[in-house]
Motif scaffolding. Structure first.
Motif, PDB file in Angstrom:
ATOM      1  N   ARG A 110     -52.077 -20.037 -12.530  1.00  0.00           N
ATOM      2  CA  ARG A 110     -53.432 -19.462 -12.476  1.00  0.00           C
ATOM      3  C   ARG A 110     -54.278 -19.971 -13.650  1.00  0.00           C
ATOM      4  NH1 ARG A 110     -55.000 -13.662 -10.454  1.00  0.00           N
ATOM      5  NH2 ARG A 110     -57.164 -13.572 -11.095  1.00  0.00           N
ATOM      6  N   LYS A 155     -57.804 -21.843 -13.585  1.00  0.00           N
ATOM      7  CA  LYS A 155     -58.970 -21.331 -14.318  1.00  0.00           C
ATOM      8  C   LYS A 155     -59.632 -22.445 -15.117  1.00  0.00           C
ATOM      9  CE  LYS A 155     -60.519 -18.034 -17.756  1.00  0.00           C
ATOM     10  NZ  LYS A 155     -60.160 -17.040 -18.759  1.00  0.00           N
ATOM     11  N   ARG A 156     -58.827 -23.242 -15.795  1.00  0.00           N
ATOM     12  CA  ARG A 156     -59.367 -24.348 -16.580  1.00  0.00           C
ATOM     13  C   ARG A 156     -60.146 -25.328 -15.686  1.00  0.00           C
ATOM     14  NH1 ARG A 156     -54.871 -26.107 -19.551  1.00  0.00           N
ATOM     15  NH2 ARG A 156     -54.577 -27.908 -18.229  1.00  0.00           N
ATOM     16  N   GLU A 214     -63.445 -23.812 -14.703  1.00  0.00           N
ATOM     17  CA  GLU A 214     -64.418 -23.874 -15.791  1.00  0.00           C
ATOM     18  C   GLU A 214     -65.057 -25.259 -15.893  1.00  0.00           C
ATOM     19  OE1 GLU A 214     -62.292 -20.546 -18.697  1.00  0.00           O
ATOM     20  OE2 GLU A 214     -61.843 -22.677 -18.995  1.00  0.00           O
ATOM     21  N   GLY A 255     -57.214 -18.627  -9.858  1.00  0.00           N
ATOM     22  CA  GLY A 255     -57.550 -19.152 -11.180  1.00  0.00           C
ATOM     23  C   GLY A 255     -58.858 -19.916 -11.170  1.00  0.00           C
ATOM     24  N   GLU A 313     -61.641 -17.492 -11.018  1.00  0.00           N
ATOM     25  CA  GLU A 313     -61.821 -16.867 -12.327  1.00  0.00           C
ATOM     26  C   GLU A 313     -62.593 -17.803 -13.260  1.00  0.00           C
ATOM     27  OE1 GLU A 313     -59.052 -15.066 -15.929  1.00  0.00           O
ATOM     28  OE2 GLU A 313     -58.128 -15.511 -13.990  1.00  0.00           O
ATOM     29  N   GLY A 314     -62.248 -19.089 -13.232  1.00  0.00           N
ATOM     30  CA  GLY A 314     -62.946 -20.070 -14.060  1.00  0.00           C
ATOM     31  C   GLY A 314     -64.413 -20.234 -13.690  1.00  0.00           C
TER      32      GLY A 314
END
Length: 143
Positions: free
Chosen positions: A14, A18-19, A22, A46, A49-50
């Motif tokens: 995850r 996320k990375r 982003e 993930g 979320e990013g």
């Protein structure tokens, strides 16, 4: 370019997603492949979320497409596992999403390989049970 990551838990998988979320830019397309149960949805959570997506993320297995618009850009999450014919993608306006203003993430993209754009990011998640139940090899390749 091909990069291989190793993950030893769902949390690490995850976090990698996320990375990537982003770093994602509008118009990016991610093809996400791997067997059932390897963590494609965990990775997708993930990414969401990013991107700053606020609503819960689930696999759109029965609807083909889930749209999330609460992040910094839209996330268009496709799951094409159950399509019978790639032409079904026309019915959901696939090209409008692929060439649109958000990030397209397509699970089981190998089933619609002829419809993929010229450039996209291929992410393959693989298990290796000799390395442990939670181990994943995540291969990232720009096409």
């Amino acid at each position: 370019m091909k990069t291989i990551y190793e993950s030893n838990s769902a949390e690490e998988t995850r976090a990698l997603g996320k990375r990537m979320g982003e770093e994602a830019q509008a118009g990016d397309v991610i093809a996400l492949t791997g067997d059932l149960g390897v963590g494609k949805t965990v990775f997708t959570k993930g990414i969401a979320e990013g991107l700053g997506v606020k609503e819960p993320v689930s696999s759109p297995t029965f609807t083909i497409l889930q749209e999330y618009r609460s992040g910094r850009m839209p996330l268009y999450h496709f799951d094409v596992y159950r399509i019978g014919d790639p032409e079904e993608m026309d019915e959901v306006g696939f090209d409008d999403y692929i060439y649109g203003d958000g990030l397209c993430l397509i699970e089981w993209a190998e089933l619609i390989s002829d419809l993929m754009p010229e450039h996209y990011r291929q992410i393959t998640i693989e298990k290796d049970l000799t390395r442990g139940f939670d181990y994943r090899r995540i291969i990232v390749e720009d096409k």
